[in-house]
Design a protein around this motif. Sequence first.
Motif, mmCIF file in Angstrom:
data_model
loop_
_atom_site.group_PDB
_atom_site.id
_atom_site.type_symbol
_atom_site.label_atom_id
_atom_site.label_comp_id
_atom_site.label_asym_id
_atom_site.label_seq_id
_atom_site.Cartn_x
_atom_site.Cartn_y
_atom_site.Cartn_z
ATOM 1 N N ALA A 351 0.832 -1.209 0.000
ATOM 2 C CA ALA A 351 0.000 0.000 0.000
ATOM 3 C C ALA A 351 0.864 1.255 0.000
ATOM 4 O O ALA A 351 0.550 2.237 -0.696
ATOM 5 C CB ALA A 351 -0.920 -0.011 1.219
ATOM 6 N N VAL A 352 1.953 1.234 0.760
ATOM 7 C CA VAL A 352 2.843 2.400 0.799
ATOM 8 C C VAL A 352 3.523 2.594 -0.559
ATOM 9 O O VAL A 352 3.650 3.734 -1.045
ATOM 10 C CB VAL A 352 3.893 2.221 1.917
ATOM 11 N N VAL A 353 3.941 1.503 -1.180
ATOM 12 C CA VAL A 353 4.553 1.608 -2.515
ATOM 13 C C VAL A 353 3.558 2.209 -3.504
ATOM 14 O O VAL A 353 3.901 3.086 -4.314
ATOM 15 C CB VAL A 353 5.024 0.221 -2.991
ATOM 16 N N LEU A 354 2.319 1.761 -3.441
ATOM 17 C CA LEU A 354 1.281 2.308 -4.318
ATOM 18 C C LEU A 354 1.072 3.795 -4.043
ATOM 19 O O LEU A 354 0.920 4.604 -4.970
ATOM 20 C CB LEU A 354 -0.028 1.542 -4.109
ATOM 21 N N PHE A 355 1.087 4.161 -2.771
ATOM 22 C CA PHE A 355 0.936 5.571 -2.386
ATOM 23 C C PHE A 355 2.072 6.419 -2.962
ATOM 24 O O PHE A 355 1.842 7.518 -3.489
ATOM 25 C CB PHE A 355 0.912 5.673 -0.858
ATOM 26 N N VAL A 356 3.284 5.895 -2.884
ATOM 27 C CA VAL A 356 4.442 6.628 -3.419
ATOM 28 C C VAL A 356 4.324 6.794 -4.932
ATOM 29 O O VAL A 356 4.684 7.838 -5.496
ATOM 30 C CB VAL A 356 5.744 5.881 -3.038
ATOM 31 N N LEU A 357 3.801 5.775 -5.624
ATOM 32 C CA LEU A 357 3.640 5.877 -7.076
ATOM 33 C C LEU A 357 2.548 6.867 -7.462
ATOM 34 O O LEU A 357 2.630 7.534 -8.498
ATOM 35 C CB LEU A 357 3.324 4.494 -7.655
ATOM 36 N N VAL A 358 1.500 6.962 -6.639
ATOM 37 C CA VAL A 358 0.379 7.847 -6.956
ATOM 38 C C VAL A 358 0.718 9.307 -6.685
ATOM 39 O O VAL A 358 0.286 10.211 -7.417
ATOM 40 C CB VAL A 358 -0.871 7.434 -6.155
ATOM 41 N N MET A 359 1.501 9.561 -5.652
ATOM 42 C CA MET A 359 1.732 10.936 -5.203
ATOM 43 C C MET A 359 2.290 11.870 -6.283
ATOM 44 O O MET A 359 1.813 13.004 -6.431
ATOM 45 C CB MET A 359 2.661 10.939 -3.980
ATOM 46 N N PRO A 360 3.313 11.463 -7.074
ATOM 47 C CA PRO A 360 3.802 12.395 -8.111
ATOM 48 C C PRO A 360 2.714 12.811 -9.090
ATOM 49 O O PRO A 360 2.676 13.973 -9.512
ATOM 50 C CB PRO A 360 4.901 11.576 -8.811
ATOM 51 N N ILE A 361 1.829 11.885 -9.436
ATOM 52 C CA ILE A 361 0.750 12.224 -10.373
ATOM 53 C C ILE A 361 -0.209 13.220 -9.734
ATOM 54 O O ILE A 361 -0.644 14.186 -10.364
ATOM 55 C CB ILE A 361 -0.005 10.943 -10.796
ATOM 56 N N VAL A 362 -0.544 12.996 -8.465
ATOM 57 C CA VAL A 362 -1.462 13.907 -7.773
ATOM 58 C C VAL A 362 -0.847 15.297 -7.644
ATOM 59 O O VAL A 362 -1.508 16.322 -7.888
ATOM 60 C CB VAL A 362 -1.818 13.337 -6.387
ATOM 61 N N ILE A 363 0.445 15.350 -7.276
ATOM 62 C CA ILE A 363 1.119 16.648 -7.127
ATOM 63 C C ILE A 363 1.184 17.370 -8.467
ATOM 64 O O ILE A 363 0.918 18.577 -8.555
ATOM 65 C CB ILE A 363 2.535 16.437 -6.545
ATOM 66 N N TYR A 364 1.516 16.629 -9.531
ATOM 67 C CA TYR A 364 1.586 17.248 -10.860
ATOM 68 C C TYR A 364 0.218 17.800 -11.268
ATOM 69 O O TYR A 364 0.118 18.923 -11.780
ATOM 70 C CB TYR A 364 2.055 16.214 -11.875
ATOM 71 N N ASN A 365 -0.832 17.028 -11.009
ATOM 72 C CA ASN A 365 -2.193 17.474 -11.346
ATOM 73 C C ASN A 365 -2.562 18.730 -10.564
ATOM 74 O O ASN A 365 -3.136 19.684 -11.110
ATOM 75 C CB ASN A 365 -3.192 16.351 -11.046
ATOM 76 N N ALA A 366 -2.218 18.746 -9.272
ATOM 77 C CA ALA A 366 -2.531 19.915 -8.442
ATOM 78 C C ALA A 366 -1.779 21.154 -8.926
ATOM 79 O O ALA A 366 -2.329 22.262 -8.961
ATOM 80 C CB ALA A 366 -2.193 19.615 -6.984
ATOM 81 N N ARG A 367 -0.525 20.985 -9.313
ATOM 82 C CA ARG A 367 0.257 22.130 -9.802
ATOM 83 C C ARG A 367 -0.302 22.661 -11.111
ATOM 84 O O ARG A 367 -0.326 23.875 -11.349
ATOM 85 C CB ARG A 367 1.723 21.722 -9.978
#
Length: 376
Positions: A351-367
């Motif tokens: 779950a943590v690995v999945l979270f780490v993979l998702v975070m860059p996409i979420v941050i990029y989308n937010a920016r």
Amino acid sequence: MSDFLNWVATFNPIVQIVLVVVAFVAVIALLLFFVEIAPRRGRLYTGIRLAFCIVVPLGIALLLGSVYWAAAVAVVLGGLFFWLDYKAKAGSGYLFQLFGFLAPAMVLLAIGLIYPSIKTFFDSFLSGRGNFVGIDNYIWIFTQPAALRTVLNTIVWVLIVPAVSTAFGLAYAVFIDKSRGEKVFKVLVFMPMAISFVGASIIWRFVYAARPAGQEQIGLLNQVVVWFGGEPVQFLQNSPWNTFFLIVVLIWIQTGFAMVILSAAIKGVPTEQLEAAELDGTNAWERFINVTVPGIRSSLVVVLTTISIASLKVFDIVRTMTAGANETSVIANEMYTQFKTFELGRSAAFAVVLFVLVMPIVIYNARQLKKQREIR
């Protein structure tokens, strides 16, 4: 509530469906009605709100069978909202009102998202029996061939599905734009979005179904293969191609989503720019690359990031079609598999690995969204 359900259960099943739908619609209509009249002034609306304050505690008393609970709910809610409203009228109580109305959502967010995230992170350092094992679970994920294959499969999903779905959706949106029968063509492609992932997986499982040579084939693809003189193929068993056949299912579903968003964005491109480019002597491809694509860039980003996140979280398709067998597992499926076998630490680590993979996409989308607001 139980009395109502018991009463509904005494009717014919078809009548039960009608009664439940009517009750649901009545509750929603009542809520919308009170939301509508909440900001209005006048004796009539004040009387309605007062009646509502009496009816709700009575309803709680009837449902829970407790006068004390009804009184407590009425006192707490009534007192809270009266205090917030009084503070807001004072002119400097905006923050009180803001935090007061946001508090329920913030509490639910903390209970349903923040606390589980923190607990999952700490659980990833524990063994299945709850003993502290440090980063052993992460070492296991990135050293075991099967676990490493799971991570690689997930990366393959997130690389292929967004790119292909967006490309197909964009091409389809461009070709059917302003064409005769545009609405029908859109419905045909968007229809898979109305099907659940499990339902779509069952449909495609039948498409890929294979029977031994000489028998009648019930799978569409293998029937075509046999018609052309070939032997039946086990599409879901031969690695690594079976992963790509699973990926086709998600592409089939997400292409409709991409098409709808991008079609709306294409219609928002100013026709003056297209006409000016045409007068400059550009061909259709040059107008598409130099005018249409820059005009729908923000929508492309939204589509790509949304489908990327959906690809990272994919579970239903893999679980329904192969259950992760034959080297087709992905992180979400492996989380469930490890949890089922009482390896809670490894499940949390996935779950943590999945979270780490998702975070860059979420941050990029937010920016990107922040940049769009700044431009406006």
